[in-house]
Design a protein around this motif. Structure first.
Motif, PDB file in Angstrom:
ATOM      1  N   TRP A  15       0.589 -51.674 -37.203  1.00 64.16           N
ATOM      2  CA  TRP A  15      -0.311 -52.267 -38.192  1.00 64.16           C
ATOM      3  C   TRP A  15       0.306 -52.300 -39.587  1.00 64.16           C
ATOM      4  CZ3 TRP A  15      -1.994 -49.403 -42.373  1.00 64.16           C
ATOM      5  CH2 TRP A  15      -1.856 -48.012 -42.277  1.00 64.16           C
ATOM      6  N   ARG A  16       1.345 -51.502 -39.821  1.00 69.02           N
ATOM      7  CA  ARG A  16       2.010 -51.535 -41.125  1.00 69.02           C
ATOM      8  C   ARG A  16       3.089 -52.609 -41.185  1.00 69.02           C
ATOM      9  NH1 ARG A  16       3.552 -45.341 -40.848  1.00 69.02           N
ATOM     10  NH2 ARG A  16       3.894 -46.102 -38.726  1.00 69.02           N
ATOM     11  N   GLY A  17       3.354 -53.279 -40.073  1.00 61.49           N
ATOM     12  CA  GLY A  17       4.332 -54.356 -40.068  1.00 61.49           C
ATOM     13  C   GLY A  17       5.772 -53.892 -40.108  1.00 61.49           C
ATOM     14  N   LYS A  18       6.018 -52.619 -39.788  1.00 66.10           N
ATOM     15  CA  LYS A  18       7.377 -52.093 -39.886  1.00 66.10           C
ATOM     16  C   LYS A  18       8.322 -52.689 -38.843  1.00 66.10           C
ATOM     17  CE  LYS A  18       6.806 -49.154 -43.300  1.00 66.10           C
ATOM     18  NZ  LYS A  18       7.521 -49.279 -44.581  1.00 66.10           N
ATOM     19  N   ALA A  41       8.043 -55.880 -37.695  1.00 74.00           N
ATOM     20  CA  ALA A  41       7.728 -57.313 -37.670  1.00 74.00           C
ATOM     21  C   ALA A  41       8.923 -58.156 -37.242  1.00 74.00           C
ATOM     22  CB  ALA A  41       7.223 -57.758 -39.042  1.00 74.00           C
ATOM     23  N   GLU A  48       0.524 -63.038 -39.480  1.00 71.32           N
ATOM     24  CA  GLU A  48       0.418 -61.699 -40.035  1.00 71.32           C
ATOM     25  C   GLU A  48       1.771 -60.999 -40.100  1.00 71.32           C
ATOM     26  OE1 GLU A  48      -2.787 -59.999 -41.147  1.00 71.32           O
ATOM     27  OE2 GLU A  48      -2.659 -62.160 -41.472  1.00 71.32           O
ATOM     28  N   ALA A  63       3.620 -59.544 -43.431  1.00 73.40           N
ATOM     29  CA  ALA A  63       4.231 -58.225 -43.585  1.00 73.40           C
ATOM     30  C   ALA A  63       5.646 -58.341 -44.134  1.00 73.40           C
ATOM     31  CB  ALA A  63       4.247 -57.495 -42.244  1.00 73.40           C
ATOM     32  N   ARG A 108       6.507 -60.635 -46.176  1.00 75.01           N
ATOM     33  CA  ARG A 108       6.345 -61.282 -47.482  1.00 75.01           C
ATOM     34  C   ARG A 108       6.990 -62.673 -47.511  1.00 75.01           C
ATOM     35  NH1 ARG A 108       4.286 -58.256 -51.280  1.00 75.01           N
ATOM     36  NH2 ARG A 108       5.253 -59.434 -52.973  1.00 75.01           N
ATOM     37  N   ARG A 155       3.854 -67.665 -43.557  1.00 75.40           N
ATOM     38  CA  ARG A 155       2.534 -67.092 -43.245  1.00 75.40           C
ATOM     39  C   ARG A 155       1.475 -68.180 -43.261  1.00 75.40           C
ATOM     40  NH1 ARG A 155      -0.441 -64.253 -48.106  1.00 75.40           N
ATOM     41  NH2 ARG A 155      -0.308 -66.457 -48.686  1.00 75.40           N
TER      42      ARG A 155
END
Length: 374
Positions: free
Chosen positions: A187-190, A192, A216, A220, A222, A227
């Motif tokens: 969920w933190r996108g680490k 991705a 999403e 994450a 950016r 996105r």
């Protein structure tokens, strides 16, 4: 090492200024040749900013750091393996960290065993934290329930499915690739960057759920143009979350009619917030009859929500403009009572365009009271 730590503190800026990563990579590489601790920071940099091609180098740096006695190196190695679905390697790394005297990786081992349905081992690891640890006690209760055949919660992943899904994905099954990535999603996108290659085929094939998750992942990372492009594809496929995002994005560009269209689509089976937003924009363009059903449902079913006061203000306005002034009194009184705290405080007080469009429930209530007394 001080210089490397200072450089690592800048990592959060690399997504905004990707040109800096080349120079940072050179500095990290030079430092890692001199210090295993610096190598640990370099490995973290590579996993944050690099793709799959950087992973072997990051893995070797973490192993070297662990062998040189660096705290957290083995645990970080385990986390990265787990994020990539390499569960046997993750377990091996966590055990290395525990053998080195680290306590937190015991939790990682407990959760991993639970997800693999190795309940005896999970209970043993959770028991290490003692009866005073409320989280461990709660997890022990969950393990007992799963052992008895109870269903897994929505956020409890069954990692036993991963190998089969990955095999299907590698054979070209796009949906299996999406499900594989969704199980590994952090969920933190680490992770991705790693997940994108597994999720994108399903999104490209028109799966709106996958398209939303791809959006999403890019958020994450950016990478906001990508996105928004994926949110549009997901929204066009009917995903309510992406419809809401497109409504929000259109509002940011002051395209209020486009925003209204997206919120209407998002409201069709989606969260009540979208009904309020759709009704609000309709009310702002004086389409009161169209706005009424959207605001009514937000008012009647949304009590206690963060948007209820705002719904009340616009619903009262709509009722009054439709000639139903007596019905408008209750929602307007609710709105006036909490408008400053619940609504005005959430918006930019310097945004004159927004303020010029916003209903003023106290003035509408004055009109209502004058109309009723007349």
């Amino acid at each position: 090492m001080t210089a490397v730590k200072s450089l690592f503190a800048l990592d959060k800026h690399f997504a905004d200024y990707p040109g800096l990563t080349t120079e940072a990579d050179t500095l990290y590489r030079r430092a890692s040749a001199l210090s295993a601790q610096a190598g640990l920071y370099y490995a973290m940099f590579l996993t944050e900013t690099g793709g799959d091609e950087s992973w072997p180098r990051a893995r070797d740096l973490l192993l070297r750091a662990h062998e040189d006695g660096c705290d957290q190196a083995a645990a970080l190695l385990g986390i990265e393996h787990e994020r990539r679905g390499d569960l046997a390697e993750a377990e091996r790394a966590y055990l290395l960290a525990v053998d080195a005297g680290e306590e937190p990786p015991k939790w990682n081992l407990a959760m991993l065993c639970k997800r693999l349905a190795r309940y005896d081992e999970a209970e043993a690891w959770f028991a290490e934290f003692g009866d005073d640890d409320k989280d461990a006690v709660q997890q022990l209760a969950r393990v007992a329930a799963l052992r008895e055949g109870g269903p897994r919660a929505a956020d409890e992943v069954d990692f036993r499915l991963l190998p089969g899904l990955r095999e299907l994905a590698e054979a070209g099954d796009a949906r299996a690739g999406y499900e594989y990535a969704a199980m590994l999603s952090d969920w933190r996108g680490k992770n991705a960057r790693y997940l994108l290659r597994w999720m994108e085929p399903a999104a490209e094939a028109g799966d709106s759920e996958a398209a939303y998750d791809v959006a999403e992942l890019y958020a994450a990372l950016r990478r906001f143009p990508l996105r928004d492009a994926w949110h549009r594809r997901a929204a066009e496929g009917g995903d309510h979350h992406s419809c809401h995002h497109m409504g929000w994005l259109s509002e940011q560009h002051r395209d209020y009619q486009e925003a209204e269209r997206w919120y209407v689509r998002a409201a069709d089976g989606g969260p009540l917030l979208n009904s309020m937003l759709a009704g609000k924009l309709k009310a702002q363009r004086a389409a009161y009859a169209e706005a009424e059903p959207f605001l009514r449902i937000a008012w009647e079913e949304g009590e206690g929500s963060v948007y209820w006061t705002e719904a009340a203000g616009y619903y009262g306005l709509v009722l009054h403009r439709l000639g139903r002034s007596e019905e408008a009194v209750e929602p307007l009184e609710e709105a006036v009572d909490r408008w400053e705290e619940d609504v005005r405080s959430r918006y930019d007080r310097d945004d004159l365009d927004l303020l010029s469009r916003m209903v003023r429930p106290e003035k509408v209530l004055e009109e209502v009271e004058a109309a009723l007394s007349a």
